[in-house]
Design a protein around this motif. Sequence first.
Motif, PDB file in Angstrom:
ATOM      1  N   GLY A   1       0.831  -1.201   0.000  1.00 43.22           N
ATOM      2  CA  GLY A   1       0.000   0.000   0.000  1.00 43.22           C
ATOM      3  C   GLY A   1       0.858   1.240   0.000  1.00 43.22           C
ATOM      4  O   GLY A   1       1.858   1.323  -0.709  1.00 43.22           O
ATOM      5  N   ASP A   2       0.502   2.214   0.823  1.00 43.00           N
ATOM      6  CA  ASP A   2       1.242   3.470   0.901  1.00 43.00           C
ATOM      7  C   ASP A   2       2.351   3.436   1.940  1.00 43.00           C
ATOM      8  O   ASP A   2       3.062   4.412   2.117  1.00 43.00           O
ATOM      9  N   GLY A   3       2.501   2.327   2.659  1.00 36.04           N
ATOM     10  CA  GLY A   3       3.507   2.241   3.714  1.00 36.04           C
ATOM     11  C   GLY A   3       4.917   2.094   3.188  1.00 36.04           C
ATOM     12  O   GLY A   3       5.149   1.699   2.050  1.00 36.04           O
ATOM     13  N   ASN A   4       5.876   2.451   4.013  1.00 34.94           N
ATOM     14  CA  ASN A   4       7.285   2.310   3.656  1.00 34.94           C
ATOM     15  C   ASN A   4       7.970   1.232   4.480  1.00 34.94           C
ATOM     16  O   ASN A   4       9.171   1.060   4.387  1.00 34.94           O
ATOM     17  N   ASN A   5       7.225   0.517   5.299  1.00 36.52           N
ATOM     18  CA  ASN A   5       7.764  -0.520   6.159  1.00 36.52           C
ATOM     19  C   ASN A   5       7.578  -1.858   5.453  1.00 36.52           C
ATOM     20  O   ASN A   5       6.613  -2.570   5.698  1.00 36.52           O
ATOM     21  N   CYS A   6       8.491  -2.180   4.542  1.00 39.00           N
ATOM     22  CA  CYS A   6       8.285  -3.371   3.727  1.00 39.00           C
ATOM     23  C   CYS A   6       9.609  -3.978   3.275  1.00 39.00           C
ATOM     24  O   CYS A   6      10.671  -3.425   3.493  1.00 39.00           O
ATOM     25  N   VAL A   7       9.486  -5.105   2.631  1.00 45.25           N
ATOM     26  CA  VAL A   7      10.623  -5.775   2.011  1.00 45.25           C
ATOM     27  C   VAL A   7      10.538  -5.512   0.514  1.00 45.25           C
ATOM     28  O   VAL A   7       9.459  -5.549  -0.071  1.00 45.25           O
ATOM     29  N   GLU A   8      11.683  -5.237  -0.105  1.00 44.45           N
ATOM     30  CA  GLU A   8      11.726  -4.998  -1.539  1.00 44.45           C
ATOM     31  C   GLU A   8      12.540  -6.104  -2.211  1.00 44.45           C
ATOM     32  O   GLU A   8      13.444  -6.668  -1.609  1.00 44.45           O
ATOM     33  N   VAL A   9      12.211  -6.387  -3.455  1.00 45.31           N
ATOM     34  CA  VAL A   9      12.878  -7.425  -4.221  1.00 45.31           C
ATOM     35  C   VAL A   9      13.560  -6.793  -5.424  1.00 45.31           C
ATOM     36  O   VAL A   9      12.951  -5.996  -6.138  1.00 45.31           O
ATOM     37  N   GLY A  10      14.832  -7.139  -5.635  1.00 46.97           N
ATOM     38  CA  GLY A  10      15.569  -6.668  -6.806  1.00 46.97           C
ATOM     39  C   GLY A  10      15.891  -7.850  -7.698  1.00 46.97           C
ATOM     40  O   GLY A  10      16.548  -8.797  -7.275  1.00 46.97           O
ATOM     41  N   HIS A  11      15.411  -7.838  -8.930  1.00 43.92           N
ATOM     42  CA  HIS A  11      15.615  -8.958  -9.853  1.00 43.92           C
ATOM     43  C   HIS A  11      17.101  -9.272 -10.017  1.00 43.92           C
ATOM     44  O   HIS A  11      17.891  -8.412 -10.372  1.00 43.92           O
ATOM     45  N   GLY A  12      17.462 -10.502  -9.719  1.00 42.78           N
ATOM     46  CA  GLY A  12      18.844 -10.939  -9.870  1.00 42.78           C
ATOM     47  C   GLY A  12      19.771 -10.463  -8.770  1.00 42.78           C
ATOM     48  O   GLY A  12      20.967 -10.708  -8.814  1.00 42.78           O
TER      49      GLY A  12
ATOM     50  N   ARG B   1      15.790  -6.655   0.266  1.00 36.18           N
ATOM     51  CA  ARG B   1      16.282  -5.645   1.199  1.00 36.18           C
ATOM     52  C   ARG B   1      15.110  -5.066   1.977  1.00 36.18           C
ATOM     53  O   ARG B   1      13.953  -5.153   1.576  1.00 36.18           O
ATOM     54  N   ASP B   2      15.430  -4.452   3.087  1.00 33.49           N
ATOM     55  CA  ASP B   2      14.457  -3.757   3.919  1.00 33.49           C
ATOM     56  C   ASP B   2      14.352  -2.327   3.396  1.00 33.49           C
ATOM     57  O   ASP B   2      15.372  -1.657   3.219  1.00 33.49           O
ATOM     58  N   SER B   3      13.152  -1.849   3.185  1.00 28.66           N
ATOM     59  CA  SER B   3      12.984  -0.497   2.646  1.00 28.66           C
ATOM     60  C   SER B   3      13.517   0.585   3.593  1.00 28.66           C
ATOM     61  O   SER B   3      13.840   1.679   3.157  1.00 28.66           O
ATOM     62  N   LYS B   4      13.653   0.259   4.883  1.00 26.37           N
ATOM     63  CA  LYS B   4      14.188   1.231   5.841  1.00 26.37           C
ATOM     64  C   LYS B   4      15.713   1.273   5.817  1.00 26.37           C
ATOM     65  O   LYS B   4      16.309   2.191   6.365  1.00 26.37           O
ATOM     66  N   ALA B   5      16.351   0.270   5.212  1.00 26.25           N
ATOM     67  CA  ALA B   5      17.819   0.212   5.129  1.00 26.25           C
ATOM     68  C   ALA B   5      18.224  -0.185   3.712  1.00 26.25           C
ATOM     69  O   ALA B   5      18.788  -1.259   3.488  1.00 26.25           O
ATOM     70  N   PRO B   6      17.938   0.655   2.727  1.00 24.80           N
ATOM     71  CA  PRO B   6      18.138   0.276   1.328  1.00 24.80           C
ATOM     72  C   PRO B   6      19.594   0.133   0.882  1.00 24.80           C
ATOM     73  O   PRO B   6      19.841  -0.394  -0.194  1.00 24.80           O
ATOM     74  N   ALA B   7      20.536   0.564   1.694  1.00 23.95           N
ATOM     75  CA  ALA B   7      21.946   0.471   1.290  1.00 23.95           C
ATOM     76  C   ALA B   7      22.469  -0.966   1.356  1.00 23.95           C
ATOM     77  O   ALA B   7      23.492  -1.278   0.754  1.00 23.95           O
ATOM     78  N   THR B   8      21.787  -1.833   2.071  1.00 22.93           N
ATOM     79  CA  THR B   8      22.233  -3.230   2.189  1.00 22.93           C
ATOM     80  C   THR B   8      21.156  -4.171   1.659  1.00 22.93           C
ATOM     81  O   THR B   8      19.982  -3.831   1.639  1.00 22.93           O
TER      82      THR B   8
END
Length: 52
Positions: A11-22, A26-33
């Motif tokens: 939804g509109d939240g920023n508390n989530c897990v993101e997936v990068g193809h290949g 990563r955790d959306s709160k710590a995108p550098a790792t």
Amino acid sequence: MTVWRKSTYTGDGNNCVEVGHGVGIRDSKAPATHITLSSEAWTAFLKVVRAR
């Protein structure tokens, strides 16, 4: 450059897990790792998540 995607369930939240193809996940709160996953590990992860 990797394109990171959030789940449609986020939804509109920023508390989530993101997936990068290949790349992995990563955790959306710590995108550098991120955690690198093989395609086999990603498939196994999805299988477990979908079974719940």
